[in-house]
Design a protein around this motif. Structure first.
Motif, PDB file in Angstrom:
ATOM      1  N   THR A 151       0.761  -1.168  -0.173  1.00 25.59           N
ATOM      2  CA  THR A 151      -0.150   0.282  -0.094  1.00 25.59           C
ATOM      3  C   THR A 151       0.766   0.779  -0.272  1.00 25.59           C
ATOM      4  N   ARG A 152       2.536   0.915  -0.505  1.00 22.42           N
ATOM      5  CA  ARG A 152       3.086   2.710  -0.299  1.00 22.42           C
ATOM      6  C   ARG A 152       3.167   3.191  -1.197  1.00 22.42           C
ATOM      7  N   GLU A 156       4.668   8.420   0.389  1.00 24.31           N
ATOM      8  CA  GLU A 156       5.025   7.953   1.762  1.00 24.31           C
ATOM      9  C   GLU A 156       6.558   7.489   1.479  1.00 24.31           C
ATOM     10  N   LEU A 157       7.868   7.108   0.929  1.00 30.76           N
ATOM     11  CA  LEU A 157       8.577   6.386   1.312  1.00 30.76           C
ATOM     12  C   LEU A 157      10.023   7.379   0.832  1.00 30.76           C
ATOM     13  N   VAL A 192      14.276   0.231  -6.339  1.00 33.99           N
ATOM     14  CA  VAL A 192      13.474  -1.142  -6.787  1.00 33.99           C
ATOM     15  C   VAL A 192      12.640  -0.811  -6.040  1.00 33.99           C
ATOM     16  N   PHE A 193      12.139  -0.293  -4.823  1.00 31.92           N
ATOM     17  CA  PHE A 193      10.704  -0.075  -4.308  1.00 31.92           C
ATOM     18  C   PHE A 193       9.908   0.489  -5.571  1.00 31.92           C
ATOM     19  N   HIS A 194      10.522   2.132  -6.050  1.00 33.27           N
ATOM     20  CA  HIS A 194       9.649   2.884  -6.395  1.00 33.27           C
ATOM     21  C   HIS A 194       9.504   2.633  -7.431  1.00 33.27           C
ATOM     22  N   ALA A 195      10.423   1.906  -8.436  1.00 33.77           N
ATOM     23  CA  ALA A 195      10.083   1.369  -9.590  1.00 33.77           C
ATOM     24  C   ALA A 195       8.806   0.427  -9.564  1.00 33.77           C
TER      25      ALA A 195
END
Length: 338
Positions: A151-152, A156-157, A192-195
């Motif tokens: 759900t991020r 938020e990151l 990697v998370f944002h991608a």
């Protein structure tokens, strides 16, 4: 009476393959061994290599399990048996079946069994950067299955990206190699998370993109900005390289001002140094503004540091570390007196 010639012990070949390489892309020795083996065994009927082996005319048997004693018996008479361990190619690392290798080790250690020759044959190897595929795979699963990660959003990151960048700088300045490796991984995770979030395409008005798109963009940029490496231009000094970089960047961005692209949210000293550097590189004569207050004094100091090739943020952090050490020393002296 003639001496009996002992039967050849045969040969067991454990064929491993990297799950980070496309199935079927096996080495030539691996294909040769598979094509000439007396038997090829694989207890995993869903192993990713099997369709390619069938296509190549290799017959594969699928016993419920591959036992050490059965395998030794199958090699009697000098036969060659290839075993494709389950998990070798599907993310299990391709290191082989531990139960089988342990069983073979026990038989060999007993001294009661004539053991076949045992060979570990790598069918494929990881290429440099192959472990990045693992990171993408793990991040994809976390994004799907973790209640928090799924759900991020980018916003938020954002704070974590800043925190991880600062921790990376601290590891670099501390000179701790182990800490540096870990912090680089944490920064890479943010990328990697944002991608992965962008891949879901949840932001209105924005097109989805993946980590491959991110990598393709930076690869294209690096090639374009290094014509002395990938093109016909030459550069013999770091200064010439920087000139190439700035020239190609200016053509790409087509900015109206040299201040375009300078993030105003970065730390104040870094911001002042960056602006002073842009002015100096562009050859502009822009006097520093003057006024009352410490801010103008700091601006002048940051500009002077940039002119002499000193990063003011790094210099201030170094001085602050010295100050911190002095504070701790004073605290220790106080505790010693008490």
């Amino acid at each position: 009476m003639t001496d009996e010639v002992p039967a050849a012990p045969g040969r067991i070949v454990l064929l491993t393959a990297s799950h980070r390489v496309a199935p079927g892309l096996l080495s030539w020795p691996a294909w040769q061994t598979l094509r000439t083996a007396d038997r090829v065994l694989c207890s995993d009927r869903d192993h990713p290599q099997l369709p390619y082996l069938r296509e190549a005319g290799v017959t594969v048997e699928h016993p419920a399990s591959v036992g050490a004693q059965d395998l030794v018996d199958a090699c009697a008479g000098g036969r060659t048996v290839v075993v494709i361990p389950s998990g070798a190619g599907d993310g299990g690392g391709g290191a082989g079946d531990g139960t089988l290798t342990d069983g073979l080790a026990r038989l060999a250690g007993s001294g009661r069994v004539q053991m076949p020759d045992l060979e570990l044959l790598p069918g494929s190897y990881d290429l440099p950067g192959a472990r990045l595929l693992d990171l993408v795979h793990v991040m994809d699963r976390i994004r799907r299955e973790c209640p928090w990660s799924s759900t991020r959003t980018h916003k938020e990151l954002a704070k974590y990206g800043i925190e991880e960048a600062y921790e990376l700088v601290e590891a670099i300045e501390d000179g701790d190699a182990d800490e540096l490796r870990e912090e680089l991984g944490d920064v890479l995770l943010q990328v990697v998370f944002h991608a992965r979030i962008a891949q879901d395409g949840l932001d209105e008005g924005s097109e989805p993109f993946s980590i491959d798109d991110v990598a393709a963009t930076i690869v294209e940029k690096l090639i374009h900005r290094h014509p002395h490496v990938f093109g016909d231009e030459t550069a013999e000094t770091p200064e010439e390289v920087k000139a190439h970089w700035l020239r190609t960047k200016a053509v790409e961005k087509q900015r109206d001002s040299i201040t375009d692209g300078v993030p105003l949210t970065q730390p104040g000293l870094a911001l002042a140094s960056k602006l002073a550097g842009r002015v100096r590189t562009a050859g502009l004569n822009v006097p520093l503004p003057t006024g009352d207050g410490i801010g103008y004094d700091l601006l002048a100091l940051a500009a002077q540091a940039e002119k002499t090739g000193t990063d003011p943020e790094t210099a201030l952090r170094a001085a602050a570390r010295t100050y911190r050490d002095a504070i701790r020393a004073a605290e220790e002296r106080g505790r010693a007196r008490n």
